[in-house]
Motif scaffolding. Structure first.
Motif, PDB file in Angstrom:
ATOM      1  N   ALA A 111     -13.846   8.587  19.559  1.00  0.00           N
ATOM      2  CA  ALA A 111     -12.909   7.470  20.568  1.00  0.00           C
ATOM      3  C   ALA A 111     -13.485   6.911  21.925  1.00  0.00           C
ATOM      4  O   ALA A 111     -14.110   7.839  22.439  1.00  0.00           O
ATOM      5  N   LYS A 112     -12.974   5.891  21.989  1.00  0.00           N
ATOM      6  CA  LYS A 112     -13.959   5.239  23.548  1.00  0.00           C
ATOM      7  C   LYS A 112     -12.916   5.847  24.689  1.00  0.00           C
ATOM      8  O   LYS A 112     -12.399   5.016  25.122  1.00  0.00           O
ATOM      9  N   ASP A 113     -13.322   7.162  24.975  1.00  0.00           N
ATOM     10  CA  ASP A 113     -12.737   7.614  26.222  1.00  0.00           C
ATOM     11  C   ASP A 113     -13.821   8.071  27.099  1.00  0.00           C
ATOM     12  O   ASP A 113     -13.919   8.952  28.002  1.00  0.00           O
ATOM     13  N   HIS A 114     -15.066   7.521  27.088  1.00  0.00           N
ATOM     14  CA  HIS A 114     -16.162   7.618  27.906  1.00  0.00           C
ATOM     15  C   HIS A 114     -16.569   6.348  28.401  1.00  0.00           C
ATOM     16  O   HIS A 114     -16.249   5.266  28.040  1.00  0.00           O
ATOM     17  N   SER A 115     -17.003   6.596  29.591  1.00  0.00           N
ATOM     18  CA  SER A 115     -17.331   5.050  30.448  1.00  0.00           C
ATOM     19  C   SER A 115     -18.811   5.369  31.145  1.00  0.00           C
ATOM     20  O   SER A 115     -18.903   6.316  31.770  1.00  0.00           O
ATOM     21  N   GLN A 116     -19.487   3.938  31.264  1.00  0.00           N
ATOM     22  CA  GLN A 116     -20.595   4.280  32.055  1.00  0.00           C
ATOM     23  C   GLN A 116     -20.163   4.290  33.804  1.00  0.00           C
ATOM     24  O   GLN A 116     -20.769   4.620  34.523  1.00  0.00           O
ATOM     25  N   THR A 117     -19.348   3.205  34.001  1.00  0.00           N
ATOM     26  CA  THR A 117     -18.814   2.891  35.118  1.00  0.00           C
ATOM     27  C   THR A 117     -18.177   3.734  36.054  1.00  0.00           C
ATOM     28  O   THR A 117     -18.269   4.109  37.183  1.00  0.00           O
ATOM     29  N   LEU A 152     -23.730  -8.970  32.148  1.00  0.00           N
ATOM     30  CA  LEU A 152     -22.679  -7.971  31.572  1.00  0.00           C
ATOM     31  C   LEU A 152     -21.774  -7.087  32.663  1.00  0.00           C
ATOM     32  O   LEU A 152     -20.819  -6.976  32.469  1.00  0.00           O
ATOM     33  N   LYS A 153     -22.643  -6.300  33.247  1.00  0.00           N
ATOM     34  CA  LYS A 153     -21.978  -5.322  34.010  1.00  0.00           C
ATOM     35  C   LYS A 153     -21.859  -5.445  35.620  1.00  0.00           C
ATOM     36  O   LYS A 153     -21.008  -4.985  36.445  1.00  0.00           O
ATOM     37  N   GLY A 154     -22.521  -6.784  35.944  1.00  0.00           N
ATOM     38  CA  GLY A 154     -22.400  -6.932  37.528  1.00  0.00           C
ATOM     39  C   GLY A 154     -23.457  -6.554  38.465  1.00  0.00           C
ATOM     40  O   GLY A 154     -24.568  -5.931  38.056  1.00  0.00           O
ATOM     41  N   ALA A 155     -23.278  -6.993  39.847  1.00  0.00           N
ATOM     42  CA  ALA A 155     -24.373  -6.504  40.647  1.00  0.00           C
ATOM     43  C   ALA A 155     -24.597  -4.921  40.792  1.00  0.00           C
ATOM     44  O   ALA A 155     -23.686  -4.229  40.490  1.00  0.00           O
ATOM     45  N   GLY A 156     -25.835  -4.747  41.043  1.00  0.00           N
ATOM     46  CA  GLY A 156     -26.116  -3.461  41.046  1.00  0.00           C
ATOM     47  C   GLY A 156     -26.737  -2.680  39.810  1.00  0.00           C
ATOM     48  O   GLY A 156     -26.791  -1.519  39.765  1.00  0.00           O
ATOM     49  N   ARG A 157     -26.568  -3.488  38.840  1.00  0.00           N
ATOM     50  CA  ARG A 157     -26.619  -3.095  37.412  1.00  0.00           C
ATOM     51  C   ARG A 157     -27.902  -3.357  36.781  1.00  0.00           C
ATOM     52  O   ARG A 157     -28.238  -4.685  37.129  1.00  0.00           O
ATOM     53  N   PRO A 158     -28.910  -3.076  36.043  1.00  0.00           N
ATOM     54  CA  PRO A 158     -28.614  -1.620  35.554  1.00  0.00           C
ATOM     55  C   PRO A 158     -29.299  -0.567  36.722  1.00  0.00           C
ATOM     56  O   PRO A 158     -29.863  -1.076  37.521  1.00  0.00           O
ATOM     57  N   LEU A 159     -28.722   0.541  36.381  1.00  0.00           N
ATOM     58  CA  LEU A 159     -29.142   1.547  37.355  1.00  0.00           C
ATOM     59  C   LEU A 159     -30.531   2.150  36.974  1.00  0.00           C
ATOM     60  O   LEU A 159     -31.034   2.781  38.138  1.00  0.00           O
ATOM     61  N   LEU A 198     -32.809   1.188  14.410  1.00  0.00           N
ATOM     62  CA  LEU A 198     -33.404   0.924  15.419  1.00  0.00           C
ATOM     63  C   LEU A 198     -32.304   0.427  16.608  1.00  0.00           C
ATOM     64  O   LEU A 198     -31.003  -0.303  16.158  1.00  0.00           O
ATOM     65  N   VAL A 199     -32.724   0.778  17.799  1.00  0.00           N
ATOM     66  CA  VAL A 199     -31.505   0.539  18.744  1.00  0.00           C
ATOM     67  C   VAL A 199     -32.272  -0.830  19.631  1.00  0.00           C
ATOM     68  O   VAL A 199     -33.272  -0.527  20.156  1.00  0.00           O
ATOM     69  N   ALA A 200     -31.322  -1.739  19.843  1.00  0.00           N
ATOM     70  CA  ALA A 200     -31.699  -2.825  20.550  1.00  0.00           C
ATOM     71  C   ALA A 200     -31.145  -2.890  22.209  1.00  0.00           C
ATOM     72  O   ALA A 200     -29.602  -2.668  22.164  1.00  0.00           O
ATOM     73  N   LEU A 201     -32.000  -2.701  23.029  1.00  0.00           N
ATOM     74  CA  LEU A 201     -31.441  -2.493  24.387  1.00  0.00           C
ATOM     75  C   LEU A 201     -31.449  -4.007  24.917  1.00  0.00           C
ATOM     76  O   LEU A 201     -32.309  -4.579  25.104  1.00  0.00           O
ATOM     77  N   ASN A 202     -30.302  -4.101  25.925  1.00  0.00           N
ATOM     78  CA  ASN A 202     -30.084  -5.460  26.810  1.00  0.00           C
ATOM     79  C   ASN A 202     -31.161  -5.238  27.678  1.00  0.00           C
ATOM     80  O   ASN A 202     -31.207  -4.233  28.434  1.00  0.00           O
ATOM     81  N   ALA A 203     -31.864  -6.551  28.001  1.00  0.00           N
ATOM     82  CA  ALA A 203     -32.818  -6.486  29.087  1.00  0.00           C
ATOM     83  C   ALA A 203     -32.203  -6.186  30.655  1.00  0.00           C
ATOM     84  O   ALA A 203     -30.868  -6.465  30.146  1.00  0.00           O
ATOM     85  N   ASP A 204     -32.904  -6.046  31.517  1.00  0.00           N
ATOM     86  CA  ASP A 204     -32.079  -6.085  32.776  1.00  0.00           C
ATOM     87  C   ASP A 204     -31.345  -6.979  33.477  1.00  0.00           C
ATOM     88  O   ASP A 204     -30.132  -6.903  33.553  1.00  0.00           O
ATOM     89  N   HIS A 205     -31.857  -8.336  33.013  1.00  0.00           N
ATOM     90  CA  HIS A 205     -30.974  -9.524  33.662  1.00  0.00           C
ATOM     91  C   HIS A 205     -29.828  -9.548  32.674  1.00  0.00           C
ATOM     92  O   HIS A 205     -28.979 -10.060  32.994  1.00  0.00           O
ATOM     93  N   SER A 206     -29.919  -9.164  31.354  1.00  0.00           N
ATOM     94  CA  SER A 206     -28.585  -9.377  30.509  1.00  0.00           C
ATOM     95  C   SER A 206     -27.594  -8.174  30.910  1.00  0.00           C
ATOM     96  O   SER A 206     -26.412  -8.343  31.019  1.00  0.00           O
ATOM     97  N   VAL A 207     -28.055  -7.011  31.437  1.00  0.00           N
ATOM     98  CA  VAL A 207     -27.221  -6.036  31.954  1.00  0.00           C
ATOM     99  C   VAL A 207     -26.525  -6.429  33.365  1.00  0.00           C
ATOM    100  O   VAL A 207     -25.198  -6.345  33.180  1.00  0.00           O
ATOM    101  N   ARG A 208     -27.450  -7.228  34.138  1.00  0.00           N
ATOM    102  CA  ARG A 208     -26.777  -7.686  35.328  1.00  0.00           C
ATOM    103  C   ARG A 208     -25.520  -8.605  34.949  1.00  0.00           C
ATOM    104  O   ARG A 208     -24.474  -8.792  35.820  1.00  0.00           O
TER     105      ARG A 208
END
Length: 159
Positions: free
Chosen positions: A148-154, A72-79, A60-70
């Motif tokens: 290994a964490k060498d991928h980034s969304q940003t 965590l990630k800042g203005a302009g997110r989610p894409l 089961l994958v739980a996704l952050n809601a849009d306001h939660s992504v904003r």
């Protein structure tokens, strides 16, 4: 021609998580919870979810809601809005269910679902997982997987 399964059948409302958890436990199924924003899918996400699935029967994958992504990630997110992110995640082989949560952490999902495992990427330590204590209080534990964490969304957005 074979029809494609409807991804919405995998979408579980928050109100249905407790009943789903009870039903799966009664059936002897091992639930693995994975969570995140999944705002811009990359190969690291795929590898993380594949590793998570290896720990149980139901992922089961739980996704952050849009306001939660904003938050965590800042203005302009989610894409992409949550429903589109949910559709993409539901389309990944091995993902059995998807839910969207709006709380700051996945604790509400853990309380309702009571999974024996919460999967996190290799960039996390067990101590760094916000709801590790809550998970442990229900008899669960954190498992780590993926590459290994060498991928980034940003990073691809900024280039």
């Amino acid at each position: 021609m074979k029809s494609t399964p409807d991804w919405r059948k995998k979408l579980i409302p928050a109100s249905g998580l407790a009943a789903l958890g009870r039903r799966l436990r009664r059936a002897g199924k091992t639930i693995v919870l994975a969570n995140g924003c999944f705002d811009l899918l990359h190969v690291g996400h795929l590898r993380y979810l594949q590793a998570a699935k290896a720990h149980g029967d139901i992922l089961l994958v739980a996704l952050n809601a849009d306001h939660s992504v904003r938050k965590l990630k800042g203005a302009g997110r989610p894409l992409m809005p949550a429903r589109e992110r949910a559709e993409l995640i539901a389309g990944i082989l091995g993902v059995d269910c998807v839910t969207i949560f709006g709380a700051p952490t996945v604790g509400t999902v853990i309380r309702a679902l009571r999974p024996p495992f919460q999967a996190k990427g290799t960039d996390y330590t067990a101590k760094a997982v916000p709801d590790a204590a809550l998970l442990a209080s229900n008899g669960g534990r954190v498992v780590r997987g993926g590459d290994a964490k060498d991928h980034s969304q940003t990073e691809p957005i900024v280039k």
